[in-house]
Design an enzyme around this catalytic site. Structure first.
Site, PDB file in Angstrom:
ATOM      1  N   ASP A  84       0.827  -1.323   0.098  1.00 38.49           N
ATOM      2  CA  ASP A  84      -0.052  -0.050  -0.099  1.00 38.49           C
ATOM      3  C   ASP A  84       0.828   1.259  -0.151  1.00 38.49           C
ATOM      4  O   ASP A  84       0.510   2.122   0.478  1.00 38.49           O
ATOM      5  CB  ASP A  84      -0.987  -0.260   1.151  1.00 38.49           C
ATOM      6  CG  ASP A  84      -1.898  -1.268   1.375  1.00 38.49           C
ATOM      7  OD1 ASP A  84      -2.385  -1.785   0.225  1.00 38.49           O
ATOM      8  OD2 ASP A  84      -1.931  -1.677   2.411  1.00 38.49           O
TER       9      ASP A  84
ATOM     10  N   GLY B 210      -4.271  -4.229  -4.667  1.00 41.10           N
ATOM     11  CA  GLY B 210      -5.015  -2.997  -4.784  1.00 41.10           C
ATOM     12  C   GLY B 210      -4.700  -1.971  -5.340  1.00 41.10           C
ATOM     13  O   GLY B 210      -3.810  -1.407  -4.623  1.00 41.10           O
ATOM     14  N   HIS B 211      -5.172  -1.403  -6.253  1.00 45.22           N
ATOM     15  CA  HIS B 211      -4.685  -0.087  -6.811  1.00 45.22           C
ATOM     16  C   HIS B 211      -5.947   0.647  -7.485  1.00 45.22           C
ATOM     17  O   HIS B 211      -6.656   0.126  -8.193  1.00 45.22           O
ATOM     18  CB  HIS B 211      -3.500  -0.160  -7.824  1.00 45.22           C
ATOM     19  CG  HIS B 211      -3.375   1.173  -8.609  1.00 45.22           C
ATOM     20  ND1 HIS B 211      -3.257   1.160  -9.824  1.00 45.22           N
ATOM     21  CD2 HIS B 211      -3.201   2.290  -7.965  1.00 45.22           C
ATOM     22  CE1 HIS B 211      -2.932   2.497 -10.339  1.00 45.22           C
ATOM     23  NE2 HIS B 211      -2.861   3.069  -9.067  1.00 45.22           N
TER      24      HIS B 211
ATOM     25  N   GLN C 140       2.351  -5.884  -3.189  1.00 49.68           N
ATOM     26  CA  GLN C 140       2.677  -6.022  -1.398  1.00 49.68           C
ATOM     27  C   GLN C 140       4.106  -5.271  -1.245  1.00 49.68           C
ATOM     28  O   GLN C 140       4.484  -4.316  -1.916  1.00 49.68           O
ATOM     29  CB  GLN C 140       2.813  -7.502  -1.103  1.00 49.68           C
ATOM     30  CG  GLN C 140       1.513  -8.156  -1.277  1.00 49.68           C
ATOM     31  CD  GLN C 140       1.051  -8.855  -2.564  1.00 49.68           C
ATOM     32  OE1 GLN C 140       1.783  -9.366  -3.341  1.00 49.68           O
ATOM     33  NE2 GLN C 140      -0.160  -8.408  -2.857  1.00 49.68           N
TER      34      GLN C 140
ATOM     35  N   LYS D  28       2.303   2.240  -5.075  1.00 51.75           N
ATOM     36  CA  LYS D  28       3.311   1.681  -6.168  1.00 51.75           C
ATOM     37  C   LYS D  28       2.440   1.859  -7.562  1.00 51.75           C
ATOM     38  O   LYS D  28       3.107   2.119  -8.642  1.00 51.75           O
ATOM     39  CB  LYS D  28       3.731   0.064  -6.122  1.00 51.75           C
ATOM     40  CG  LYS D  28       4.604  -0.194  -4.848  1.00 51.75           C
ATOM     41  CD  LYS D  28       4.591  -1.542  -4.890  1.00 51.75           C
ATOM     42  CE  LYS D  28       3.464  -2.528  -4.349  1.00 51.75           C
ATOM     43  NZ  LYS D  28       2.975  -2.215  -2.792  1.00 51.75           N
TER      44      LYS D  28
HETATM   45  P1  IMP Z   1      -2.584 -12.537   1.371  1.00 54.79           P
HETATM   46  O1  IMP Z   1      -1.428 -12.089   0.441  1.00 54.79           O
HETATM   47  O2  IMP Z   1      -3.821 -12.511   1.100  1.00 54.79           O
HETATM   48  O3  IMP Z   1      -1.998 -14.061   1.764  1.00 54.79           O
HETATM   49  O4  IMP Z   1      -2.091 -12.032   2.913  1.00 54.79           O
HETATM   50  C1  IMP Z   1      -1.270 -12.040   3.612  1.00 54.79           C
HETATM   51  C2  IMP Z   1      -0.735 -10.661   4.315  1.00 54.79           C
HETATM   52  O5  IMP Z   1      -0.462  -9.844   3.225  1.00 54.79           O
HETATM   53  C3  IMP Z   1      -1.730 -10.119   5.092  1.00 54.79           C
HETATM   54  O6  IMP Z   1      -1.366  -9.273   6.243  1.00 54.79           O
HETATM   55  C4  IMP Z   1      -2.379  -8.945   4.159  1.00 54.79           C
HETATM   56  O7  IMP Z   1      -3.040  -7.844   4.562  1.00 54.79           O
HETATM   57  C5  IMP Z   1      -1.081  -8.647   3.460  1.00 54.79           C
HETATM   58  N1  IMP Z   1      -1.386  -8.143   2.132  1.00 54.79           N
HETATM   59  C6  IMP Z   1      -1.650  -8.825   0.824  1.00 54.79           C
HETATM   60  N2  IMP Z   1      -1.584  -8.178  -0.255  1.00 54.79           N
HETATM   61  C7  IMP Z   1      -1.602  -6.940  -0.016  1.00 54.79           C
HETATM   62  C8  IMP Z   1      -1.553  -5.575  -0.579  1.00 54.79           C
HETATM   63  O8  IMP Z   1      -1.557  -5.521  -1.662  1.00 54.79           O
HETATM   64  N3  IMP Z   1      -1.350  -4.295   0.416  1.00 54.79           N
HETATM   65  C9  IMP Z   1      -0.954  -4.511   1.722  1.00 54.79           C
HETATM   66  N4  IMP Z   1      -1.023  -5.624   2.472  1.00 54.79           N
HETATM   67  C10 IMP Z   1      -1.333  -7.034   1.600  1.00 54.79           C
END
Ligand code: IMP
Length: 426
Positions: A9, A36-37, A218, A12
């Site tokens: 977040d 998410g963007h 991420q 990017k």
């Molecule tokens: P997962 O990727 O859905 O398995 O989530 C694993 C961890 O990564 C959790 O803490 C999510 O909140 C975090 N996470 C996954 N994708 C994002 C992102 O795009 N932005 C921020 N946190 C993310």
């Protein structure tokens, strides 16, 4: 490469959109619809999860690389939403036939596993990312090339895979195999034309001297190997992972841009040394609009963390930083930066790798006077208030990475390049 330097977040998407001008391709290398963007297109707000942020540059090929896990239903939904705004993208969207498929069963499994973890839940996005990567590593995942098989073969493969999943999930969740197969087989005709060997595609572009932007998802501190395990995502979000996820060799890399907010946020569970669970944290959340694009969850907020950034910079080899959301700090009368940690009575300068140790780190802060003036119309370093410039200089000096791009608002044009020090305009 444009990579997250914190916990995701960082903005990017906006930086990719900025640096993609003049590039030939933008490539997502890892992750899936957990990212998410937000894109404002034709007056409409769109949330992108799979499609790379270079989508608004019509000359760019947009690539979903081999390191991704792709939910075909989510991908088609996103393509249709983008087309509804007038964007043409099927002719320039390429999906790796080697990327892995996220099945409806993976989403159910993701949620069931989180329930089972109870108080130790990771706080995933629920998009099936972990289970899809687990199947990939266990060598019983499905690659996107299944959509290149005949409809009959595809149905057979899906039925076998989903029947096995149904049995595994049975006590925790009910999977309707027939309905899931029908939905996925119906995607085949639209997905198949998008598939190709994207590693060959990007390699040929690189050899032809074209500029390619690799878009990370991420962030470094959520990386499977280098993040706060198990409170991480299931892919490699660092520069090494970006290469593995698209098939380019290290010699292809010219710049590694680490994107960081001017403060810090984290979604999901896990250590966050500078977290503010008070009115100041709430103020950062409200002013910064810190709510997830994918899940709507309120983000945890805190001050800028130099030891964490140092860790991210070391692992990624950042050549420069893009500093986003500087304007969120405009109204604060004082601003803090964690310059080091205290860990069990010792001062340390870099975040440790061990999650249990990270949880014991206490930030040692340096205080800055706020600039209390809007930076939203500033388009150069020289136009920024002196206190904001001092803040940036401190971050550069302490992280050891120059700030090359600054963003002071949500609009596409509220981003400016910082001329290298010593050059006119610096
Ligand atoms: P997962 O990727 O859905 O398995 O989530 C694993 C961890 O990564 C959790 O803490 C999510 O909140 C975090 N996470 C996954 N994708 C994002 C992102 O795009 N932005 C921020 N946190 C993310």
């Amino acid at each position: 490469m444009v990579l997250g330097a914190q916990w995701g977040d960082e903005g990017k998407g906006k930086i990719v959109d900025y640096v993609a001008a003049g590039a030939r391709a933008v490539v997502r290398c890892q992750g899936g619809a957990n990212a998410g963007h937000t894109l404002v297109q034709g007056g409409q707000k769109l949330a992108l999860h799979l499609v790379p942020s270079g989508v608004r540059h019509p000359e760019c090929v947009i690539v979903l690389g081999n390191g991704m896990v792709i939910d075909p239903l989510a991908l088609l939904e996103e393509i249709q939403a983008l087309e509804a705004t007038g964007l043409e993208l099927r002719s320039r969207l390429r999906v790796s036939s080697a990327a892995h498929v996220v099945l409806p069963a993976h989403r159910l499994q993701d949620r069931a596993e989180e329930v089972r973890r109870g108080a130790a839940a990771v706080g995933t996005t629920g998009r099936g990312i972990g289970p899809a990567y687990a199947d990939k590593a266990a060598r019983h995942g499905l690659q996107m090339n299944v959509f290149q098989r005949s409809a009959g073969e595809l149905r057979q493969l899906l039925t076998a895979t989903l029947e096995a999943k149904r049995a595994e999930l049975a006590p925790h969740a009910a999977l309707d195999v027939q309905a899931a197969c029908d939905e996925l087989v119906a995607c085949r005709e639209q997905i198949a034309p998008l598939l190709c060997d994207t590693a060959e595609l990007v390699h040929d572009l690189w050899k032809a001297g074209q500029r390619i932007v690799l878009e990370g998802a991420q962030g470094a501190l959520l990386d499977l190997d280098h993040g706060s395990y198990p409170y991480v995502t299931s892919s490699s979000c660092t520069s090494a992972g970006a290469l593995a996820g698209c098939g380019l060799p290290p010699q292809a890399v010219e710049r590694v841009i680490g994107v960081t907010k001017a403060y810090a946020t984290r979604v999901g569970n896990g250590p966050f040394p500078t977290e503010l669970e008070d009115a100041t944290g709430e103020r950062l959340r409200t002013t910064g609009g810190e709510f997830g694009v994918t899940t709507g969850r309120a983000r945890r907020c805190g001050w800028f963390d130099v030891p964490a950034l140092r860790r991210a910079a070391a692992v990624n080899g950042f050549t420069e930083l893009a500093l986003t959301k500087l304007d969120v700090l405009d109204e604060f009368d004082s601003i803090r930066v964690a310059d080091a940690y205290e860990l069990d009575g010792r001062r340390i300068d870099r975040m440790p790798s061990d999650t249990a140790l990270q949880a014991r780190c206490r930030p040692l802060y340096v205080d800055f006077e706020g600039w209390q003036r809007s930076t939203r119309d500033c388009r150069s370093l020289a136009a920024l208030p002196t206190a904001a410039r001092r803040y940036i200089e401190f971050l550069e000096a302490r992280t050891g990475v120059p700030v090359a791009i600054v963003s002071v608002g949500a609009d596409r044009d509220s981003t400016f390049r910082v001329a290298p020090h010593g050059e006119p305009g610096a």
